[in-house]
Scaffold this motif. Structure first.
Motif, short mmCIF file in Angstrom:
data_model
loop_
_atom_site.label_atom_id
_atom_site.label_comp_id
_atom_site.label_asym_id
_atom_site.label_seq_id
_atom_site.Cartn_x
_atom_site.Cartn_y
_atom_site.Cartn_z
N LEU A 66 15.64 -2.49 -30.59
CA LEU A 66 16.68 -2.19 -29.62
C LEU A 66 16.79 -3.31 -28.61
N ALA A 67 17.90 -3.33 -27.88
CA ALA A 67 18.07 -4.33 -26.82
C ALA A 67 16.93 -4.21 -25.82
N ALA A 68 16.43 -5.34 -25.36
CA ALA A 68 15.24 -5.36 -24.50
C ALA A 68 15.42 -4.53 -23.24
N ASP A 69 16.65 -4.49 -22.69
CA ASP A 69 16.85 -3.82 -21.40
C ASP A 69 16.90 -2.30 -21.51
N VAL A 70 16.88 -1.74 -22.73
CA VAL A 70 16.92 -0.29 -22.87
C VAL A 70 15.65 0.29 -23.49
N ASP A 86 19.91 8.75 -31.61
CA ASP A 86 19.59 8.74 -30.18
C ASP A 86 19.67 7.35 -29.56
N ALA A 87 19.93 6.35 -30.37
CA ALA A 87 20.00 4.98 -29.86
C ALA A 87 21.36 4.72 -29.22
N PRO A 88 21.40 4.15 -28.02
CA PRO A 88 22.68 3.79 -27.40
C PRO A 88 23.40 2.73 -28.24
N LEU A 89 24.71 2.75 -28.16
CA LEU A 89 25.50 1.72 -28.83
C LEU A 89 25.44 0.41 -28.06
N THR A 90 25.43 -0.69 -28.78
CA THR A 90 25.74 -1.95 -28.13
C THR A 90 27.24 -1.92 -27.78
N PRO A 91 27.69 -2.68 -26.77
CA PRO A 91 29.11 -2.63 -26.39
C PRO A 91 30.04 -3.00 -27.55
N LYS A 92 31.13 -2.26 -27.63
CA LYS A 92 32.19 -2.57 -28.59
C LYS A 92 33.43 -2.89 -27.77
N SER A 93 33.93 -4.10 -27.88
CA SER A 93 34.98 -4.56 -26.96
C SER A 93 36.13 -5.22 -27.72
N GLY A 94 37.35 -4.99 -27.21
CA GLY A 94 38.51 -5.72 -27.70
C GLY A 94 39.07 -5.24 -29.01
N PHE A 95 38.73 -4.02 -29.46
CA PHE A 95 39.24 -3.56 -30.75
C PHE A 95 40.73 -3.22 -30.66
N GLU A 96 41.47 -3.53 -31.72
CA GLU A 96 42.90 -3.22 -31.79
C GLU A 96 43.24 -2.65 -33.15
N SER A 97 44.01 -1.56 -33.14
CA SER A 97 44.51 -1.00 -34.40
C SER A 97 46.01 -0.79 -34.29
N GLN A 125 11.41 13.74 -30.69
CA GLN A 125 12.44 14.18 -29.75
C GLN A 125 12.66 13.12 -28.68
N THR A 126 13.91 12.97 -28.26
CA THR A 126 14.27 11.93 -27.31
C THR A 126 15.20 12.50 -26.24
N ALA A 127 15.00 12.07 -25.01
CA ALA A 127 15.92 12.38 -23.91
C ALA A 127 16.01 11.16 -23.02
N HIS A 128 17.22 10.67 -22.80
CA HIS A 128 17.40 9.52 -21.90
C HIS A 128 18.81 9.54 -21.35
N GLN A 129 19.07 8.72 -20.35
CA GLN A 129 20.39 8.67 -19.71
C GLN A 129 21.04 7.29 -19.84
N VAL A 130 20.62 6.51 -20.83
CA VAL A 130 21.24 5.21 -21.07
C VAL A 130 22.67 5.42 -21.54
N ARG A 131 23.61 4.68 -20.95
CA ARG A 131 25.01 4.84 -21.28
C ARG A 131 25.48 3.71 -22.19
N SER A 132 26.50 4.01 -22.98
CA SER A 132 27.10 3.02 -23.87
C SER A 132 28.55 2.79 -23.46
N LEU A 133 29.14 1.68 -23.91
CA LEU A 133 30.48 1.29 -23.47
C LEU A 133 31.34 0.83 -24.64
N ILE A 134 32.56 1.37 -24.70
CA ILE A 134 33.61 0.86 -25.58
C ILE A 134 34.79 0.54 -24.68
N ASP A 135 35.22 -0.72 -24.63
CA ASP A 135 36.24 -1.08 -23.65
C ASP A 135 37.27 -2.05 -24.22
#
Length: 366
Positions: A66-70, A86-97, A125-135
């Motif tokens: 996983l990314a070091a910061d999470v 349970d793994a957060p997404l890496t950012p997904k950016s700039g998608f167009e359909s 079992q996993t519980a965390h509050q890491v957020r993911s971003l699609i922008d």
């Protein structure tokens, strides 16, 4: 047959998707384009909703990958693996359909069925509050649906354009948010040209810390800007109604000439100490939910109200969302409290009451 065999293995990526990302937590995706896909321009698929019994290619992902910061946020000290869902997404950016049945579908990422903190994956079992971003996404010329979000938690969608048929709104919804999607926020989203601009399903559970929201967004040229409730039957015990506490803030809706504004109403009672209970259940939409003149006008608990926003300190800013909320005041005194309600076309009505707050005894908890 071959189709059934593939679906039993949760291999759904054969219906004409532009991009299919499965177990996509570590896939980096920037500025990709999908045109004329038969199904979704982009599907991000986490996993089965019954991972204990269903086929899975891979159950877990190593924390070191996983990314070091999470890493420290998603795993306990010494934990080597977490479930893939349970793994957060890496950012997904700039998608167009363009010209797809559905612009983007996100399904089964950090799935949480009941609004509690722990995800619904098997051991570990996993519980965390890491957020993911699609922008920065653009979904236009959608033939049926724009953005469909199901069984997802802790995800942010920001800076998106979702367009169906502006001249003849039809099809499904521009934004679909299902009954088991929690703590998911939509910010600066422009939705145009759908039968329902945003379809927000009645939730399994509602809790303050898993509340979802639409903020700083715009809805225009939709038949109904928000869910048309009351015209469908219940699903698995959930009514065809608005959630009690979905937050809609700083969002504009083009106004319909044949739509009447809702009516705001609320009750107040002491909760103990300087806390006060506020109940907006008597608020209602001025338009009947069913236009046939036969069905009851308000068969649902919401009475047609899509969102309830409360301003407790008279500063013009919404402090809390929910049909029933409790607010703790800092000191005794007189306060002007305002309730703002929205109907399914985004029409707004407010009501301000002056209340007196003074210390009261707490109820006996036993």
């Amino acid at each position: 047959n071959q189709k059934d065999a593939r679906e039993k293995k949760f291999d759904f990526g054969f219906r004409g998707e532009g991009y299919w990302l499965q177990g996509a937590s570590q896939v980096i995706m920037d500025d990709n384009v999908a045109i004329s896909a038969n199904d979704a321009g982009l599907t991000i698929f986490g996993d089965s909703l019954n991972p204990e019994t269903d086929f899975r290619d891979k159950d877990t992902i190593q924390v070191k990958n996983l990314a070091a910061d999470v890493r420290e946020q998603v795993a306990q000290p010494g934990q080597q693996e977490i479930d893939v869902t349970d793994a957060p997404l890496t950012p997904k950016s700039g998608f167009e359909s363009y010209n797809t049945h559905t612009g983007m579908r996100v399904w089964g990422i950090m799935t949480n069925f009941d609004g509690n903190l722990e995800f619904n994956s098997p051991e570990p079992q996993t519980a965390h509050q890491v957020r993911s971003l699609i922008d920065d996404f653009t979904l236009w010329g959608n033939r049926w649906e724009g953005l469909r979000v199901s069984y997802v938690s802790n995800l942010d969608f920001e800076n998106g354009l979702i367009v169906g048929d502006v001249e003849n709104p039809k099809g499904g919804s521009g934004l679909f948010h299902n009954h088991a999607t929690f703590s998911t926020h939509y910010k600066n989203i422009n939705v145009q040209g759908f039968n329902e601009g945003a379809q927000i399903e009645f939730l399994n559970e509602e809790r303050d810390f898993t509340q979802s929201s639409i903020t700083d967004s715009k809805f225009s040229n939709n038949t109904y800007h928000l869910t048309k409730v009351g015209d469908g039957g219940s699903k698995e015990g959930r009514p065809d109604d608005f959630p009690e506490a979905f937050a809609i803030k700083n969002t504009t809706f083009d106004q319909k000439s044949n739509n009447q504004a809702p009516a705001a109403s609320f009750k107040v009672n002491a909760a103990g100490g300087l806390a006060v209970n506020f109940d907006g259940s008597d608020s209602r939409d001025s338009d009947p939910l069913k236009p046939d003149g036969i069905s009851p006008a308000y068969p649902l608990d919401s009475k047609g109200i899509a969102a309830y926003g409360w301003d407790f300190n008279n500063d013009g800013k919404v402090d809390a969302f929910g049909r029933q909320v409790t607010h703790q005041f800092n000191q005794a005194g007189t306060y002007d409290v305002t309730l703002q309600v929205l109907d399914n076309q985004g029409a707004v009505q407010t009501l301000t009451k002056t209340i007196t707050v003074e210390p009261t005894a707490y109820a006996n908890a036993f």
